[in-house]
Design a protein around this motif. Structure first.
Motif, mmCIF file in Angstrom:
data_model
loop_
_atom_site.group_PDB
_atom_site.id
_atom_site.type_symbol
_atom_site.label_atom_id
_atom_site.label_comp_id
_atom_site.label_asym_id
_atom_site.label_seq_id
_atom_site.Cartn_x
_atom_site.Cartn_y
_atom_site.Cartn_z
ATOM 1 N N LEU A 244 -20.976 21.387 -24.915
ATOM 2 C CA LEU A 244 -21.243 20.819 -23.831
ATOM 3 C C LEU A 244 -20.695 21.731 -22.645
ATOM 4 O O LEU A 244 -19.572 21.935 -22.475
ATOM 5 C CB LEU A 244 -20.818 19.343 -23.728
ATOM 6 C CG LEU A 244 -21.254 18.571 -22.781
ATOM 7 C CD1 LEU A 244 -22.751 18.114 -22.596
ATOM 8 C CD2 LEU A 244 -20.441 17.029 -22.455
ATOM 9 N N PHE A 245 -21.579 21.671 -21.596
ATOM 10 C CA PHE A 245 -20.936 22.416 -20.243
ATOM 11 C C PHE A 245 -20.794 21.402 -19.170
ATOM 12 O O PHE A 245 -21.692 20.488 -19.030
ATOM 13 C CB PHE A 245 -22.058 23.352 -19.880
ATOM 14 C CG PHE A 245 -22.344 24.786 -20.587
ATOM 15 C CD1 PHE A 245 -21.505 25.772 -20.451
ATOM 16 C CD2 PHE A 245 -23.193 24.652 -21.573
ATOM 17 C CE1 PHE A 245 -21.582 26.710 -21.360
ATOM 18 C CE2 PHE A 245 -23.432 25.710 -22.214
ATOM 19 C CZ PHE A 245 -22.739 26.875 -22.210
ATOM 20 N N VAL A 246 -19.547 21.732 -18.537
ATOM 21 C CA VAL A 246 -19.161 20.773 -17.629
ATOM 22 C C VAL A 246 -18.962 21.630 -16.204
ATOM 23 O O VAL A 246 -18.227 22.859 -16.491
ATOM 24 C CB VAL A 246 -18.113 20.077 -17.542
ATOM 25 C CG1 VAL A 246 -17.356 19.135 -16.745
ATOM 26 C CG2 VAL A 246 -17.930 19.228 -18.870
ATOM 27 N N CYS A 247 -19.661 21.296 -15.103
ATOM 28 C CA CYS A 247 -19.621 22.170 -14.041
ATOM 29 C C CYS A 247 -18.606 21.696 -12.968
ATOM 30 O O CYS A 247 -18.210 20.516 -12.759
ATOM 31 C CB CYS A 247 -21.021 22.372 -13.436
ATOM 32 S SG CYS A 247 -21.635 21.012 -12.452
ATOM 33 N N TYR B 147 -25.890 20.059 -19.036
ATOM 34 C CA TYR B 147 -24.519 20.276 -18.273
ATOM 35 C C TYR B 147 -24.578 18.892 -17.532
ATOM 36 O O TYR B 147 -25.124 18.166 -17.223
ATOM 37 C CB TYR B 147 -24.538 21.458 -17.439
ATOM 38 C CG TYR B 147 -25.292 21.359 -16.179
ATOM 39 C CD1 TYR B 147 -24.800 20.730 -15.003
ATOM 40 C CD2 TYR B 147 -26.310 21.792 -15.998
ATOM 41 C CE1 TYR B 147 -25.604 20.511 -13.873
ATOM 42 C CE2 TYR B 147 -27.373 21.475 -15.101
ATOM 43 C CZ TYR B 147 -27.097 21.138 -13.978
ATOM 44 O OH TYR B 147 -27.615 20.902 -12.869
ATOM 45 N N ILE B 148 -23.184 18.550 -17.288
ATOM 46 C CA ILE B 148 -22.718 17.486 -16.306
ATOM 47 C C ILE B 148 -21.639 17.715 -15.337
ATOM 48 O O ILE B 148 -20.580 18.555 -15.538
ATOM 49 C CB ILE B 148 -22.131 16.298 -17.315
ATOM 50 C CG1 ILE B 148 -21.822 15.016 -16.241
ATOM 51 C CG2 ILE B 148 -20.984 16.621 -17.940
ATOM 52 C CD1 ILE B 148 -21.610 13.637 -17.325
ATOM 53 N N ASN C 128 -19.032 13.191 -12.082
ATOM 54 C CA ASN C 128 -19.741 12.453 -12.746
ATOM 55 C C ASN C 128 -19.207 11.978 -14.140
ATOM 56 O O ASN C 128 -19.170 10.876 -14.553
ATOM 57 C CB ASN C 128 -21.239 12.560 -12.892
ATOM 58 C CG ASN C 128 -21.862 12.625 -11.617
ATOM 59 O OD1 ASN C 128 -21.594 11.816 -10.637
ATOM 60 N ND2 ASN C 128 -22.962 13.536 -11.617
ATOM 61 N N LEU C 129 -18.785 13.053 -14.781
ATOM 62 C CA LEU C 129 -17.982 12.913 -16.060
ATOM 63 C C LEU C 129 -16.737 11.699 -16.002
ATOM 64 O O LEU C 129 -16.549 11.059 -16.949
ATOM 65 C CB LEU C 129 -17.328 14.358 -16.798
ATOM 66 C CG LEU C 129 -16.985 14.397 -17.906
ATOM 67 C CD1 LEU C 129 -17.944 14.144 -18.834
ATOM 68 C CD2 LEU C 129 -16.169 15.630 -18.331
ATOM 69 N N GLU D 51 -18.031 8.190 -15.259
ATOM 70 C CA GLU D 51 -18.537 7.551 -16.462
ATOM 71 C C GLU D 51 -17.639 7.420 -17.558
ATOM 72 O O GLU D 51 -18.319 7.209 -18.597
ATOM 73 C CB GLU D 51 -19.947 8.288 -16.663
ATOM 74 C CG GLU D 51 -20.955 8.054 -15.459
ATOM 75 C CD GLU D 51 -22.214 9.108 -15.759
ATOM 76 O OE1 GLU D 51 -22.515 9.460 -16.994
ATOM 77 O OE2 GLU D 51 -22.915 9.187 -14.880
ATOM 78 N N LYS D 52 -16.575 7.593 -17.301
ATOM 79 C CA LYS D 52 -15.563 7.641 -18.541
ATOM 80 C C LYS D 52 -15.801 8.511 -19.506
ATOM 81 O O LYS D 52 -16.017 7.932 -20.722
ATOM 82 C CB LYS D 52 -15.398 6.302 -19.171
ATOM 83 C CG LYS D 52 -14.516 5.271 -17.775
ATOM 84 C CD LYS D 52 -13.008 5.826 -17.575
ATOM 85 C CE LYS D 52 -12.435 4.730 -16.744
ATOM 86 N NZ LYS D 52 -12.642 5.157 -15.342
ATOM 87 N N TYR D 53 -16.529 9.691 -19.537
ATOM 88 C CA TYR D 53 -16.928 10.587 -20.685
ATOM 89 C C TYR D 53 -17.947 10.209 -21.308
ATOM 90 O O TYR D 53 -18.218 10.589 -22.607
ATOM 91 C CB TYR D 53 -15.464 10.995 -21.166
ATOM 92 C CG TYR D 53 -14.501 11.396 -20.553
ATOM 93 C CD1 TYR D 53 -14.395 12.450 -19.859
ATOM 94 C CD2 TYR D 53 -13.395 10.424 -20.322
ATOM 95 C CE1 TYR D 53 -13.153 12.824 -19.012
ATOM 96 C CE2 TYR D 53 -12.187 10.505 -19.731
ATOM 97 C CZ TYR D 53 -12.281 12.029 -18.968
ATOM 98 O OH TYR D 53 -11.116 12.264 -17.983
ATOM 99 N N ASN D 54 -18.847 9.348 -20.922
ATOM 100 C CA ASN D 54 -20.145 8.594 -21.589
ATOM 101 C C ASN D 54 -20.733 9.855 -22.231
ATOM 102 O O ASN D 54 -21.174 9.774 -23.533
ATOM 103 C CB ASN D 54 -20.753 8.058 -20.658
ATOM 104 C CG ASN D 54 -21.600 6.933 -21.540
ATOM 105 O OD1 ASN D 54 -21.459 6.406 -22.490
ATOM 106 N ND2 ASN D 54 -22.869 7.186 -21.135
ATOM 107 N N VAL D 55 -21.347 10.977 -21.584
ATOM 108 C CA VAL D 55 -21.966 12.089 -21.923
ATOM 109 C C VAL D 55 -21.500 12.622 -23.148
ATOM 110 O O VAL D 55 -22.024 12.988 -24.202
ATOM 111 C CB VAL D 55 -22.198 12.966 -20.899
ATOM 112 C CG1 VAL D 55 -23.085 14.213 -21.280
ATOM 113 C CG2 VAL D 55 -23.199 12.497 -19.777
#
Length: 420
Positions: free
Chosen positions: A81-84, A96-97, A101-102, A105-109
């Motif tokens: 998973l990519f986080v930007c 990506y997220i 937002n990550l 949303e408490k790491y929901n993705v």
């Protein structure tokens, strides 16, 4: 997929941005292993990580590495998973997220992708973790227990909370209880060792569980690597550390870290400059953008081979790779000052070092250079005053400032007398 183990890949310069992810995951018993890059290249480990979930933190410099992205995306790894960066406008051909937002949303993705069956449990524990009042947090945990039972992740968060209340024995009992739920496989032993090492600083116990992981899985690469680092940095058992690095090299000859770390041990223990040089060169051959290896190789050329030109070239290469590390500029400045007597160049690189990070080493050396070699007493005073801000009450600096003030006044008096 319920792997319960994460591997986060990020650049050294982005360390502060991902600290919250690491701390949050550790607090609820999710093992997250750091892979800190000192270069732009994204590198998914080759072996032994089939049971890991990968989080790749992307910044603007990594975006330029399109071939590396293609390689990762075409590797058929479903668990990436990519986080930007918050400031980036991402345009990848994959999901990506955004980091903000990550967190929001408490790491929901992440949990939906990797932990579907436990996502509600993890999110609830993370909400409880955010409760600052520790007594209220304990009450929230008891309510969680009524609904979900004493899960391993509940016990880990409760142990960490009780630990912060300085109830150390109770915290340890809770952690041991959490481990009794699983601690059977090589992976579980490794994860517990990692937790003991990074979170609690209990290095002797960590060593024991790394060794147990290796007993259960004789070629456990990560366990050998962490053991090698522990033996050298914590226990000062360099002979054992070197043995482990040799084992790592025999398992994977393309890991530059093993060569780099072994070179440090060789120089500190045997002083075999030729062997150390070959190890640093091998690390660079594997990873041409390993700035730390260039820096150490430069130090070697300088102190052991007295090859100042080679040393200068290596420092310049380190700076070319990483323009934000003040030590590279500082070391290059020293060469210009001491060996080339090029004081203006030395001044330039001390100033660049300070621009990267206002550090006492460069300030002090710059101040001395300005006073002793360039005769710029006003600038010397300004830099000594900066040193005094970093080390208030330093008598040597206070006396130096008094001396320079008197010298300036004397020079001014002489000038005035001449102009009468």
């Amino acid at each position: 997929m319920d792997l319960n183990r994460y591997y986060i890949i990020y650049k050294k310069s982005c360390r502060d941005k991902i600290n919250k992810i690491v701390n949050d995951f550790k607090n609820i018993g999710l093992i997250i292993i750091r892979n800190e890059l000192d270069k732009n290249k994204i590198k998914i480990p080759k072996r032994g990580f089939e049971d890991c979930n990968f989080i790749v933190f992307v910044d603007s410099t990594m975006l330029k590495q399109e071939k590396d992205f293609d390689k990762v995306l075409n590797s058929n790894m479903k668990n990436v998973l990519f986080v930007c960066d918050d400031e980036l406008d991402m345009n990848l051909r994959t999901s990506y997220i955004n980091l903000a937002n990550l967190y929001k949303e408490k790491y929901n993705v992440i949990f939906e992708k990797f932990e579907e069956c436990k996502k509600d449990e993890y999110k609830e524990l993370l909400y409880i973790k955010e409760i600052e009042n520790l007594d209220l947090r304990v009450k929230g945990l008891e309510k969680f227990k009524e609904e979900h039972g004493e899960t391993k992740n509940y016990l880990v968060l409760k142990a960490n909370t009780i630990y912060r209340k300085k109830m150390f024995k109770t915290a340890r009992d809770l952690m041991d209880k959490a481990l009794d739920i699983e601690l059977k496989t090589s992976k579980e032993n490794f994860e517990y060792a990692n937790l003991l090492e990074e979170y609690y600083g209990e290095y002797t116990k960590a060593k024991k569980y790394y060794e147990e992981a290796i007993k259960l899985k004789p070629n456990y690469y990560d366990a050998y690597y962490n053991l090698a680092v522990l033996m050298s940095k914590i226990f000062n058992d360099y002979e054992k550390a070197e043995e482990y690095y040799d084992k790592l090299i025999s398992m994977d000859s393309e890991d530059e870290r093993a060569y780099y770390n072994k070179a440090i041990i060789v120089m500190s223990q045997t002083g075999d400059k030729d062997k150390a040089k070959a190890l640093y060169e091998r690390a660079i051959e594997i990873s041409p953008k390993c700035s730390a290896a260039y820096n150490n190789l430069a130090n070697l050329y300088l102190s052991k081979f007295e090859d100042y030109e080679k040393a200068k070239e290596c420092y310049e290469k380190a700076i070319e790779i990483d323009k934000k590390d003040f030590t590279f500029y500082f070391n290059l400045a020293n060469i210009y000052k001491i060996h080339y007597k090029d004081y203006n160049k030395a001044r330039e690189y001390y100033q660049k070092s300070i621009k990267c990070e206002d550090n006492i080493y460069s300030r002090m050396n710059l101040a001395m250079l300005l006073e002793e070699n360039l005769g710029d007493y006003r600038e010397a005073i300004r830099n000594f005053e900066k040193v005094l801000e970093i080390q208030p009450g330093n008598k040597v600096i206070i006396d130096k400032l008094k001396y320079l003030d008197e010298k300036l006044m004397k020079n001014l008096t002489i000038t005035l007398e001449k102009n009468k």
